[in-house]
Design a protein around this motif. Sequence first.
Motif, short mmCIF file in Angstrom:
data_model
loop_
_atom_site.label_atom_id
_atom_site.label_comp_id
_atom_site.label_asym_id
_atom_site.label_seq_id
_atom_site.Cartn_x
_atom_site.Cartn_y
_atom_site.Cartn_z
N LEU A 1 44.35 14.28 61.66
CA LEU A 1 45.78 14.14 61.94
C LEU A 1 46.38 13.73 60.62
O LEU A 1 47.81 14.14 60.76
CB LEU A 1 46.08 13.03 62.75
N LYS A 2 45.53 13.29 59.41
CA LYS A 2 46.60 13.01 58.17
C LYS A 2 46.67 14.41 57.50
O LYS A 2 47.05 14.53 56.51
CB LYS A 2 45.65 12.11 57.26
N GLY A 3 45.77 15.48 57.89
CA GLY A 3 46.02 16.69 57.34
C GLY A 3 44.73 17.15 56.40
O GLY A 3 45.03 18.06 55.53
N TYR A 4 43.82 16.31 56.32
CA TYR A 4 42.87 16.44 55.35
C TYR A 4 41.76 17.57 55.54
O TYR A 4 40.81 18.00 54.82
CB TYR A 4 41.94 15.19 55.03
N PHE A 5 42.06 18.16 56.54
CA PHE A 5 41.01 19.37 57.04
C PHE A 5 41.98 20.75 56.51
O PHE A 5 41.34 21.67 56.84
CB PHE A 5 40.78 19.38 58.59
N SER A 6 43.11 20.54 56.13
CA SER A 6 43.90 21.64 55.68
C SER A 6 43.45 21.77 54.11
O SER A 6 44.16 21.06 53.25
CB SER A 6 45.18 21.48 55.90
N LEU A 7 42.61 22.44 53.77
CA LEU A 7 41.81 22.43 52.50
C LEU A 7 42.91 22.84 51.51
O LEU A 7 43.29 23.83 51.29
CB LEU A 7 40.66 23.18 52.15
N ASN A 8 43.19 21.93 50.32
CA ASN A 8 43.83 22.15 48.94
C ASN A 8 42.98 21.28 48.10
O ASN A 8 42.03 20.45 48.44
CB ASN A 8 45.35 21.98 49.25
N LYS A 9 43.55 21.50 46.75
CA LYS A 9 43.04 20.37 45.60
C LYS A 9 42.94 19.07 46.07
O LYS A 9 42.06 18.24 45.86
CB LYS A 9 43.60 20.70 44.34
N ARG A 10 44.18 18.41 46.77
CA ARG A 10 44.54 17.12 46.74
C ARG A 10 43.39 16.73 48.14
O ARG A 10 42.64 15.90 47.95
CB ARG A 10 45.80 16.93 47.39
N THR A 11 43.54 17.50 49.22
CA THR A 11 42.69 17.36 50.33
C THR A 11 40.93 17.14 49.95
O THR A 11 40.15 16.39 50.55
CB THR A 11 42.94 17.81 51.56
N LEU A 12 40.43 18.15 49.35
CA LEU A 12 39.28 18.42 48.99
C LEU A 12 39.03 17.30 47.98
O LEU A 12 37.86 16.54 48.18
CB LEU A 12 39.19 19.61 48.12
N LEU A 13 39.62 16.72 47.23
CA LEU A 13 39.40 15.55 46.40
C LEU A 13 39.34 14.46 47.16
O LEU A 13 38.33 13.37 46.97
CB LEU A 13 40.66 15.26 45.22
N ILE A 14 40.01 14.29 48.10
CA ILE A 14 40.15 12.98 49.33
C ILE A 14 38.87 13.17 49.90
O ILE A 14 38.04 12.05 50.13
CB ILE A 14 41.24 12.97 50.10
N LEU A 15 38.53 14.12 50.51
CA LEU A 15 37.45 14.48 51.32
C LEU A 15 35.79 13.96 50.39
O LEU A 15 35.02 13.58 50.97
CB LEU A 15 37.07 15.99 51.71
N ILE A 16 35.92 14.61 49.24
CA ILE A 16 34.87 14.33 48.26
C ILE A 16 34.58 13.08 48.15
O ILE A 16 33.51 12.34 47.95
CB ILE A 16 35.07 15.05 47.03
N SER A 17 35.72 12.35 47.97
CA SER A 17 35.77 10.76 47.62
C SER A 17 35.28 9.97 48.83
O SER A 17 34.29 9.13 48.84
CB SER A 17 37.10 10.49 47.49
N PHE A 18 35.56 10.63 50.03
CA PHE A 18 35.31 9.80 51.31
C PHE A 18 33.64 10.14 51.73
O PHE A 18 33.10 9.18 52.05
CB PHE A 18 36.14 10.42 52.71
N ILE A 19 33.30 11.38 51.30
CA ILE A 19 32.04 11.57 51.64
C ILE A 19 30.78 10.65 50.78
O ILE A 19 30.07 10.39 51.08
CB ILE A 19 31.40 12.90 51.30
N SER A 20 31.48 10.66 49.35
CA SER A 20 30.62 10.18 48.29
C SER A 20 30.61 8.53 48.57
O SER A 20 29.49 7.96 48.67
CB SER A 20 31.42 10.15 47.13
N LEU A 21 31.69 7.99 49.19
CA LEU A 21 31.92 6.56 49.48
C LEU A 21 30.80 6.20 50.75
O LEU A 21 30.02 5.43 50.55
CB LEU A 21 33.22 6.07 49.92
N ILE A 22 30.75 7.18 51.44
CA ILE A 22 29.79 7.39 52.88
C ILE A 22 28.49 7.25 52.56
O ILE A 22 27.50 6.53 52.80
CB ILE A 22 30.23 8.22 53.97
#
Length: 305
Positions: free
Chosen positions: A91-112
């Motif tokens: 719902l925050k739009g992080y599954f619509s992949l672009n440079k910003r959302t990809l960076l956020i997803l990678i950060s989230f996954i790394s944190l997990i």
Amino acid sequence: MGFIIAIIHLGIIFYSALIHRILNIHELRKYSGYFSDFEVYAFILVLFHKKFGVVFTRKRFLLLLIVIGVSSALYVSRANFIQAFIFFLVLKGYFSLNKRTLLILISFISLILIGYAVIYNMNLSRNGKGLEALLYKIKNAPIEAFKSKVNKDDWKDFNDNYRAYENIITVKNVVYEGFWGVVRGKGLGSEIQLGQKLYTNDGTVLTEISILHNAFMTVFLKSGLIGVFFMFYFLRLLIKQNPSAHENIKQLNLILMATGIYLLFDNWVLLGLYLKTENKAIIIGFILSYKELLIKKENQSKVIE
């Protein structure tokens, strides 16, 4: 409705803890419930209420958010935490992949991954209380459903990795039927022998089961690869919704997409929509119905114009 369920849940927790002095998280969940998908949907809808054009006073918003959020958290359900996390990202739009959302997803996954590495190396007790019990469940979660060997005579190994044990014996049972058994399964009434006594939460003792924790494996047992194919096709239909310019329809599409993504996980560990206490099927049906009503209204307004 989510608020009412949350109030009831919190009441049961406080009554059990204060009157009966039940503080062990495993025993507490036995009385208050193991999970609540409905409350997660309610929590997310409250959190993102502005996207749906719903107006709350600040006081009502905080009341709903805190009560439903605290109640959801106190189920101490790994599945519900993952569900809320997926819904939030979608719902925050992080599954619509672009440079910003990809960076956020990678950060989230790394944190997990870093967080799990820390938890995995902690010396946690399987009978711990409160936070320790939750951390032990998190530590065991990624391993539980994927182990290829489980010692049924070691009660710790059997209990901690029971989902994996179910999967192992199911695959053996279906493969034993040969090629056509794998393709079309063993039939609706098929069962598997556990080779061990299983004591359930409601006090019954089982030596054979017809329904597993894993929905994919349950369908594989009953209808083989054909059934599993249609399960994935259904999930694809949920995830890939037709685009719309209507804001409410767009948000409903995102909820359906998040539901489909979550069901990929939920089908693996909690029987997905096949669980007898499941309510996501009702929620999905409601959302689809509401979405079709909005589409109908939108088409009618275009005809009038």
